[in-house]
Design a protein around this motif. Structure first.
Motif, PDB file in Angstrom:
ATOM      1  N   MET A   1       0.837  -1.190   0.000  1.00 20.11           N
ATOM      2  CA  MET A   1       0.000   0.000   0.000  1.00 20.11           C
ATOM      3  C   MET A   1       0.877   1.247   0.000  1.00 20.11           C
ATOM      4  O   MET A   1       1.942   1.252   0.612  1.00 20.11           O
ATOM      5  N   ASN A   2       0.380   2.268  -0.638  1.00 19.63           N
ATOM      6  CA  ASN A   2       1.112   3.530  -0.609  1.00 19.63           C
ATOM      7  C   ASN A   2       0.616   4.377   0.568  1.00 19.63           C
ATOM      8  O   ASN A   2      -0.313   3.998   1.286  1.00 19.63           O
ATOM      9  N   GLU A   3       1.269   5.515   0.768  1.00 22.33           N
ATOM     10  CA  GLU A   3       0.954   6.357   1.922  1.00 22.33           C
ATOM     11  C   GLU A   3      -0.511   6.775   1.954  1.00 22.33           C
ATOM     12  O   GLU A   3      -1.167   6.678   3.000  1.00 22.33           O
ATOM     13  N   GLN A   4      -1.047   7.224   0.845  1.00 22.83           N
ATOM     14  CA  GLN A   4      -2.435   7.686   0.839  1.00 22.83           C
ATOM     15  C   GLN A   4      -3.396   6.559   1.148  1.00 22.83           C
ATOM     16  O   GLN A   4      -4.370   6.752   1.880  1.00 22.83           O
ATOM     17  N   GLN A   5      -3.129   5.363   0.645  1.00 23.75           N
ATOM     18  CA  GLN A   5      -3.995   4.219   0.937  1.00 23.75           C
ATOM     19  C   GLN A   5      -3.978   3.890   2.428  1.00 23.75           C
ATOM     20  O   GLN A   5      -5.016   3.596   3.014  1.00 23.75           O
ATOM     21  N   GLY A  10      -7.098   4.542   7.829  1.00 24.79           N
ATOM     22  CA  GLY A  10      -7.087   4.877   9.249  1.00 24.79           C
ATOM     23  C   GLY A  10      -5.741   4.766   9.939  1.00 24.79           C
ATOM     24  O   GLY A  10      -5.670   4.831  11.163  1.00 24.79           O
ATOM     25  N   TYR A  11      -4.680   4.597   9.176  1.00 30.87           N
ATOM     26  CA  TYR A  11      -3.341   4.533   9.768  1.00 30.87           C
ATOM     27  C   TYR A  11      -2.849   5.938  10.086  1.00 30.87           C
ATOM     28  O   TYR A  11      -3.166   6.889   9.365  1.00 30.87           O
ATOM     29  N   ARG A  12      -2.093   6.042  11.157  1.00 30.95           N
ATOM     30  CA  ARG A  12      -1.449   7.299  11.534  1.00 30.95           C
ATOM     31  C   ARG A  12       0.024   7.215  11.155  1.00 30.95           C
ATOM     32  O   ARG A  12       0.660   6.178  11.344  1.00 30.95           O
ATOM     33  N   LYS A  13       0.557   8.299  10.641  1.00 39.70           N
ATOM     34  CA  LYS A  13       1.938   8.321  10.158  1.00 39.70           C
ATOM     35  C   LYS A  13       2.886   8.873  11.217  1.00 39.70           C
ATOM     36  O   LYS A  13       2.611   9.893  11.839  1.00 39.70           O
ATOM     37  N   TYR A  14       4.008   8.167  11.396  1.00 39.85           N
ATOM     38  CA  TYR A  14       5.107   8.601  12.259  1.00 39.85           C
ATOM     39  C   TYR A  14       6.331   8.707  11.360  1.00 39.85           C
ATOM     40  O   TYR A  14       6.870   7.690  10.918  1.00 39.85           O
ATOM     41  N   SER A  15       6.752   9.927  11.077  1.00 36.10           N
ATOM     42  CA  SER A  15       7.808  10.159  10.096  1.00 36.10           C
ATOM     43  C   SER A  15       9.196   9.988  10.689  1.00 36.10           C
ATOM     44  O   SER A  15       9.461  10.390  11.821  1.00 36.10           O
ATOM     45  N   GLY A  16      10.066   9.422   9.878  1.00 37.23           N
ATOM     46  CA  GLY A  16      11.473   9.315  10.202  1.00 37.23           C
ATOM     47  C   GLY A  16      12.294   9.808   9.026  1.00 37.23           C
ATOM     48  O   GLY A  16      11.753  10.074   7.950  1.00 37.23           O
ATOM     49  N   GLU A  17      13.586   9.907   9.236  1.00 38.64           N
ATOM     50  CA  GLU A  17      14.458  10.395   8.169  1.00 38.64           C
ATOM     51  C   GLU A  17      14.530   9.402   7.006  1.00 38.64           C
ATOM     52  O   GLU A  17      14.490   9.802   5.848  1.00 38.64           O
ATOM     53  N   ASN A  18      14.619   8.107   7.314  1.00 41.32           N
ATOM     54  CA  ASN A  18      14.789   7.094   6.278  1.00 41.32           C
ATOM     55  C   ASN A  18      13.611   6.141   6.130  1.00 41.32           C
ATOM     56  O   ASN A  18      13.564   5.356   5.195  1.00 41.32           O
ATOM     57  N   ILE A  19      12.676   6.207   7.074  1.00 38.55           N
ATOM     58  CA  ILE A  19      11.524   5.310   7.038  1.00 38.55           C
ATOM     59  C   ILE A  19      10.344   5.988   7.735  1.00 38.55           C
ATOM     60  O   ILE A  19      10.526   6.692   8.721  1.00 38.55           O
ATOM     61  N   ASP A  20       9.171   5.808   7.174  1.00 41.50           N
ATOM     62  CA  ASP A  20       7.940   6.274   7.806  1.00 41.50           C
ATOM     63  C   ASP A  20       7.190   5.061   8.333  1.00 41.50           C
ATOM     64  O   ASP A  20       7.090   4.035   7.653  1.00 41.50           O
ATOM     65  N   VAL A  21       6.677   5.181   9.546  1.00 43.49           N
ATOM     66  CA  VAL A  21       5.937   4.097  10.187  1.00 43.49           C
ATOM     67  C   VAL A  21       4.467   4.491  10.233  1.00 43.49           C
ATOM     68  O   VAL A  21       4.133   5.640  10.530  1.00 43.49           O
ATOM     69  N   PHE A  22       3.606   3.532   9.959  1.00 44.70           N
ATOM     70  CA  PHE A  22       2.162   3.757   9.967  1.00 44.70           C
ATOM     71  C   PHE A  22       1.531   2.771  10.947  1.00 44.70           C
ATOM     72  O   PHE A  22       1.872   1.591  10.954  1.00 44.70           O
ATOM     73  N   GLY A  78      12.479   6.882  -0.409  1.00 45.33           N
ATOM     74  CA  GLY A  78      13.168   6.582  -1.668  1.00 45.33           C
ATOM     75  C   GLY A  78      12.671   5.326  -2.351  1.00 45.33           C
ATOM     76  O   GLY A  78      13.042   5.044  -3.465  1.00 45.33           O
ATOM     77  N   ASP A  79      11.799   4.528  -1.668  1.00 45.26           N
ATOM     78  CA  ASP A  79      11.224   3.352  -2.317  1.00 45.26           C
ATOM     79  C   ASP A  79      10.250   3.802  -3.390  1.00 45.26           C
ATOM     80  O   ASP A  79       9.513   4.762  -3.226  1.00 45.26           O
ATOM     81  N   ALA A  80      10.273   3.094  -4.493  1.00 47.29           N
ATOM     82  CA  ALA A  80       9.365   3.430  -5.595  1.00 47.29           C
ATOM     83  C   ALA A  80       8.014   2.795  -5.380  1.00 47.29           C
ATOM     84  O   ALA A  80       7.855   1.879  -4.639  1.00 47.29           O
TER      85      ALA A  80
END
Length: 80
Positions: A1-5, A10-22, A78-80
């Motif tokens: 799934m991509n970020e918008q999906q 209903g996922y919440r985003k926790y941003s990191g420099e190299n990885i985002d956690v949902f 950076g992941d496609a």
């Protein structure tokens, strides 16, 4: 799934420099694999409880991959 999906589901985003956690609390089974896997990243006694930069992206991904419910997902920068 991509970020918008993930956000739409209903996922919440926790941003990191190299990885985002949902995280989606409504499907969490509270197995505690995340907090047992790495308490520096996942700590329910603080806010925010997920700090994606407190370990390498590989380590964060490793712990998330142990989540049995699918409540945790990640997207590497950076992941496609």
């Amino acid at each position: 799934m991509n970020e918008q999906q993930l956000l739409d589901k209903g996922y919440r985003k926790y941003s990191g420099e190299n990885i985002d956690v949902f995280f989606n609390a409504s499907i969490c089974e509270h197995s505690a694999n995340c907090v047992k896997g790495n308490g520096d990243v996942f700590n329910t006694k603080r806010k925010p409880w997920i700090l994606a930069d407190n370990a390498s992206a590989d380590e964060v991904a490793r712990v998330i991959d142990t989540c049995p419910s699918g409540a945790l997902h990640y997207i590497r920068k950076g992941d496609a």
